[in-house]
Enzyme design. Structure first.
Site, mmCIF file in Angstrom:
data_model
loop_
_atom_site.group_PDB
_atom_site.id
_atom_site.type_symbol
_atom_site.label_atom_id
_atom_site.label_comp_id
_atom_site.label_asym_id
_atom_site.label_seq_id
_atom_site.Cartn_x
_atom_site.Cartn_y
_atom_site.Cartn_z
ATOM 1 N N TYR A 241 -3.634 49.250 61.994
ATOM 2 C CA TYR A 241 -3.452 49.593 63.175
ATOM 3 C C TYR A 241 -1.566 49.651 63.245
ATOM 4 C CZ TYR A 241 -8.069 48.460 64.959
ATOM 5 O OH TYR A 241 -9.088 48.210 65.233
ATOM 6 N N ASP A 269 -7.843 55.894 66.489
ATOM 7 C CA ASP A 269 -8.802 56.181 67.867
ATOM 8 C C ASP A 269 -8.320 54.937 68.867
ATOM 9 O OD1 ASP A 269 -10.005 54.351 65.976
ATOM 10 O OD2 ASP A 269 -11.812 54.944 66.764
ATOM 11 N N HIS A 370 -15.354 53.997 66.947
ATOM 12 C CA HIS A 370 -15.040 52.796 67.120
ATOM 13 C C HIS A 370 -16.200 51.824 67.669
ATOM 14 C CE1 HIS A 370 -11.346 50.721 66.007
ATOM 15 N NE2 HIS A 370 -11.789 49.543 66.808
#
Length: 489
Positions: A241, A269, A370
Site C-alpha cells: 500500500y 484499488d 478487494h
C-alpha cells in the site's frame, strides 16, 4: 525510571496523553493528530492500559517505528504490573468470550473438515464477533462479495475423455517461482485478530506445503518477523500500500527487498476505505449484548450513543495515508527506479486497465475487487478475467494474469481450474487462510491446502488435463441458465 498506575492515570487528556502497552509507558500526545484512525480511539484509553486493543491490530515494532525514543517513558513499577495482571485474571468474561470458549469445546477434529466451507463454519463459531465481522464483511449491502462467489456458478467445463491422467501434476510457477499448486495466499490484514500467532501460522503452513504467501502491508506482524518464520527457500511476495509520502514509501520498498521478499504487488484499488457497515456496527452489538439492552432515541436528544459512528471500522484507518494520486505515467516508473523486483498491479477491475498495465510494462496483474470490500457493485474478478480473454487475449502474452478472491469467491478446486482455463496463472485466496489459521493454527492452514490439492487433482483428471499447461479456454464456457427478463412495457 518506573511509573505507577496513579502517575500514568493523570495523563489522560489531549494535552498530555500516556498509554500503557505490555507494562511499558508511552507518551503519545504528539502522535494524536497523526494517528490514521483519529485521536479519539487513543484518548479512549488515555492514562490506562491499552494492550488488549492494541496488540491484535499492530505489529510489535509499531511503537518503535512511530514514536521517538524520548516518548518511550519506561516500564511500570512492579506493583502496578502485578495489579494489571490481577485485574485481567479477575476481569469478568464477556458473553462473547463465553460463547467462544463453549464453541472451542465442541470444535470438530480436522479429519472431519472436508471442504473450505467446513473450515469456514468452524471459524465462524470460534472467532470473536469483532474478528468475524472484520474478516467477513464487505461494502454496503455486501452484494459484490456474494457475486464474487456466484460468478463461478456461471462457468461450466467441457471435459475431455480418453486422455492419460494417471500421472497428474498440479505444480506451476508464479513470476518464475515454483509452487506446488496454482494457488497462493493473497494479502489479508490482521491475522492476529483470529489467533495470537497471526500471519506466522500462514507462513509456516505455506512453507510446509510449498505454496507462495503474499504478505500485506497491514499485517498484524512486521515483515521481518514474518520473514523470520520462513524455511530455507520459501518464497514471500509483498502487498504494497503505497504511502503518499514518497520517502516513507521508498523506505518500505527498500526494506522489504533487503528482507528477501521476491515481488511487489502494488495495491491500487484501496485508496479509501469502503463502507463496511457490518464491521462498523460490530462494537454496538457487543455493547448491547453485554448491557442486555440497546440505547433508544428520545425527542430532543440527537446524540444518542455518543454521536457519529466510527466509519473506519476495525481497520479502515490503515489506508488513511495511502497515495490517492497514483498514475500509470508516474508511479510505475518511480517504483521501477527504486527496485528491480517484479512488479504486479493488484486491483485491476476492467479490461481497459489491464491493457494499460501491459503497456506500462509491469510484470503481472492481479484481477481483484478487494473481496467486494470497497466499491459497491464492482464486477466479480472472474467476469473481468473472462472479458479480458474474450476482448484482449494478447494481454496474456505480455504479462502474468492472476485472479484474487482474497475475501470471498473460491470455494472449490474446480473454481481454481475455471480461472486457469480462462488464462490465469494462479489464484489467490485470503479469507480461507484467515479462517483456517483462526480455527486450528498451522494445522488448519495445512488442512485447507490439502483439501484444495485433492480437489484440484480430482478435477484435473476428470477434465482430462494431466498438467496445468493442458488447461485452456476450450475447456470452459460461460452459461446463463436464467433467461433475461422481458419488459412488460
Amino acid at each position: 525510571m518506573s511509573w505507577s498506575l496513579l502517575q500514568v492515570s493523570q495523563h489522560n487528556t489531549p494535552d498530555s496523553c500516556w498509554v500503557i502497552i505490555n507494562n511499558n509507558v508511552y507518551d503519545v500526545t504528539d502522535f494524536l493528530p497523526d494517528h490514521p484512525g483519529g485521536s479519539q480511539i487513543i484518548l479512549k484509553y488515555a492514562g490506562r492500559d491499552a494492550t488488549l486493543v492494541y496488540e491484535p491490530i499492530h505489529p510489535p515494532d509499531a511503537l518503535e517505528k512511530h514514536l521517538p525514543d524520548s516518548k518511550h517513558l519506561g516500564p511500570l513499577d512492579l506493583d502496578s504490573s502485578r495489579q494489571i495482571a490481577k485485574e485481567q485474571d479477575y476481569k469478568p468474561k464477556t458473553k462473547d468470550l463465553v460463547r467462544i470458549q463453549e464453541a472451542r469445546k465442541r470444535q470438530p477434529p480436522l479429519g472431519r473438515i472436508l471442504s473450505l466451507d467446513d473450515m469456514e463454519a468452524v471459524a465462524r463459531n470460534v472467532l470473536s464477533r469483532k474478528a468475524l465481522d472484520y474478516y467477513s464483511s464487505a461494502s454496503d449491502n455486501e452484494i459484490s462479495n456474494k457475486e464474487n462467489a456466484r460468478a463461478f456458478s456461471r462457468y461450466f467445463f467441457h471435459a475431455r475423455v480418453m486422455r492419460p491422467v494417471s500421472q497428474c501434476n498440479p505444480t506451476t510457477t508464479i513470476l518464475g517461482y515454483k509452487t506446488s499448486l496454482p494457488v497462493f495466499v493473497s494479502g489479508a490484514a490482521l491475522a492476529k485478530l483470529g489467533h495470537p500467532d497471526g500471519e506466522i501460522n500462514i507462513t509456516k503452513g505455506a512453507g510446509a506445503a510449498s505454496i507462495i504467501q503474499m504478505v500485506s502491508s497491514n499485517a498484524s506482524l512486521s515483515p521481518s518477523s514474518i520473514m523470520d518464520a520462513t524455511i530455507p527457500g520459501q518464497i514471500l511476495f509483498f502487498q504494497l500500500y503505497k504511502h503518499r509520502n514518497h520517502s516513507i514509501a521508498e523506505k518500505r520498498i527498500r526494506d522489504i527487498e533487503a528482507l528477501g521478499y521476491k515481488a511487489i504487488f502494488l495495491t491500487v484499488d484501496a485508496i479509501v476505505p469502503g463502507n463496511r457497515e457490518r464491521d462498523i456496527r460490530s462494537p454496538w452489538i457487543l455493547e448491547d449484548e453485554e448491557a442486555g439492552s440497546s440505547p433508544v432515541w428520545r425527542e430532543g436528544d440527537n446524540n444518542i450513543g455518543g454521536g457519529e459512528a466510527n466509519a473506519f471500522g476495525t481497520a479502515g484507518a490503515l489506508v488513511a495515508n495511502d497515495d490517492r494520486d497514483m498514475t500509470w505515467q508516474k508511479t510505475i516508473p518511480w517504483i521501477r527506479g527504486i527496485t528491480q523486483l517484479p512488479l504486479v498491479i493488484k486491483g485491476i477491475q476492467c479490461v481497459e486497465d489491464a491493457v494499460l498495465a501491459a503497456e506500462a510494462g509491469v510484470d503481472g496483474i492481479l484481477i481483484s475487487n478487494h473481496g467486494g470490500m470497497l466499491l459497491y457493485s464492482s464486477m466479480p474478478p472472474l467476469e473481468v478475467l473472462h472479458r479480458l480473454r474474450m476482448q484482449r487475449p494478447d494481454v496474456f502474452d505480455k504479462l502474468e494474469v492472476t485472479t484474487d478472491v482474497c475475501l470471498g469467491g473460491i470455494k472449490r478446486g474446480t473454481d481454481v481450474l475455471k480461472a486457469l482455463c480462462l488464462g490465469a496463472t494462479a489464484v489467490g485466496l485470503g479469507r480461507p487462510f484467515l479462517y483456517a489459521q483462526s480455527a486450528y493454527g498451522v494445522a488448519g492452514v495445512l488442512k485447507i491446502i490439502q483439501v484444495l490439492e485433492r480437489e484440484i487433482l480430482t478435477a484435473m483428471r476428470l477434465l482430462g488435463a494431466s498438467s496445468i499447461q493442458d488447461l485452456n479456454p476450450s475447456m470452459i464456457e460461460r452459461v446463463d441458465w436464467q433467461p433475461p427478463l422481458c419488459s412488460k412495457l
